[in-house]
Design an enzyme around this catalytic site. Sequence first.
Site, PDB file in Angstrom:
ATOM      1  N   HIS A 176     -53.511  61.782  44.535  1.00 48.67           N
ATOM      2  CA  HIS A 176     -53.068  62.593  43.406  1.00 48.67           C
ATOM      3  C   HIS A 176     -52.891  61.737  42.156  1.00 48.67           C
ATOM      4  CE1 HIS A 176     -52.073  66.262  45.720  1.00 48.67           C
ATOM      5  NE2 HIS A 176     -51.814  65.412  46.687  1.00 48.67           N
ATOM      6  N   ALA A 223     -51.890  43.513  60.515  1.00 50.87           N
ATOM      7  CA  ALA A 223     -51.026  44.648  60.819  1.00 50.87           C
ATOM      8  C   ALA A 223     -50.073  44.921  59.657  1.00 50.87           C
ATOM      9  CB  ALA A 223     -50.228  44.361  62.092  1.00 50.87           C
ATOM     10  N   LYS A 243     -53.693  40.525  50.513  1.00 52.87           N
ATOM     11  CA  LYS A 243     -54.336  39.415  49.824  1.00 52.87           C
ATOM     12  C   LYS A 243     -55.119  38.582  50.831  1.00 52.87           C
ATOM     13  CE  LYS A 243     -50.799  39.026  46.222  1.00 52.87           C
ATOM     14  NZ  LYS A 243     -49.811  38.128  45.558  1.00 52.87           N
TER      15      LYS A 243
END
Length: 254
Positions: A176, A223, A243
């Site tokens: 959105h 994870a 990163k």
Amino acid sequence: MDEKEKNGYEPMIQKTMEKSKKSRFANYSDMFVGKRGFFAFLKYEFLTVWFSGCPGAAGIALRSIFYKFLFKKVGKGVIFGKSVTIRNPYKIIIGNNVIIDENVMLDAKGADNKGIVLENGVFLGRNTILSCKNGDIILKENVNIGFNCEVYSLNNVEIGENTLIAAYTYIVGGGHSSEDIDTAFRDQEKHAKGIKIGKNVWLGAKSVIMDGCSVGDNSIIGAGAIVTKDIPEYSVAVGMPAKVVKDRRENSHQ
């Protein structure tokens, strides 16, 4: 740039239903069956009602026989677990030796999309959701998706062959806008650039891939990582936002 990417949004289903002047039967046919007509409705209802909840080996055998009449195309050796939710099956193509575990949702709805393609050897873990919002979802050969994952597509989401996706991962192919503070979020435009995940990628548990991002071949996403920009091939990326911390080709024994 295709029309969906240029416009960047689709009408919200909720808003569409609110304004719809169609009958309940027509709305149900569009949302769930994917085709108009009493015969299409009857076939969808009969097959899903009678065979979806059948337990055990008998249920798997019956679904393997009869569910092929629901979809656009189904290959050989496909296993459908119990209580699989199917919407717009005429826009779903399933290859050979695909396994769809219990409580999976395959939702290919859309006005002008192509739908869902599961190529040979794909595995979908329990409670996983593939949800088209007028977009397309393509899983290449041997993609393995763990339990409780969600792939959402407002434009195009493609996942390359042999990619492994751990449990509770979210691939969010759309979102959105929020610039107009005087307009409800649901009434603002959506962005939908799409997502491309390469071959032999490993997405760690609870990772998130945001709209407009790509993940290069042979990469690892740690994870819990949240990918907000493109990740090059052979990368190891961790963190929120993700990163790159390593190139897998460094110190390789090859």
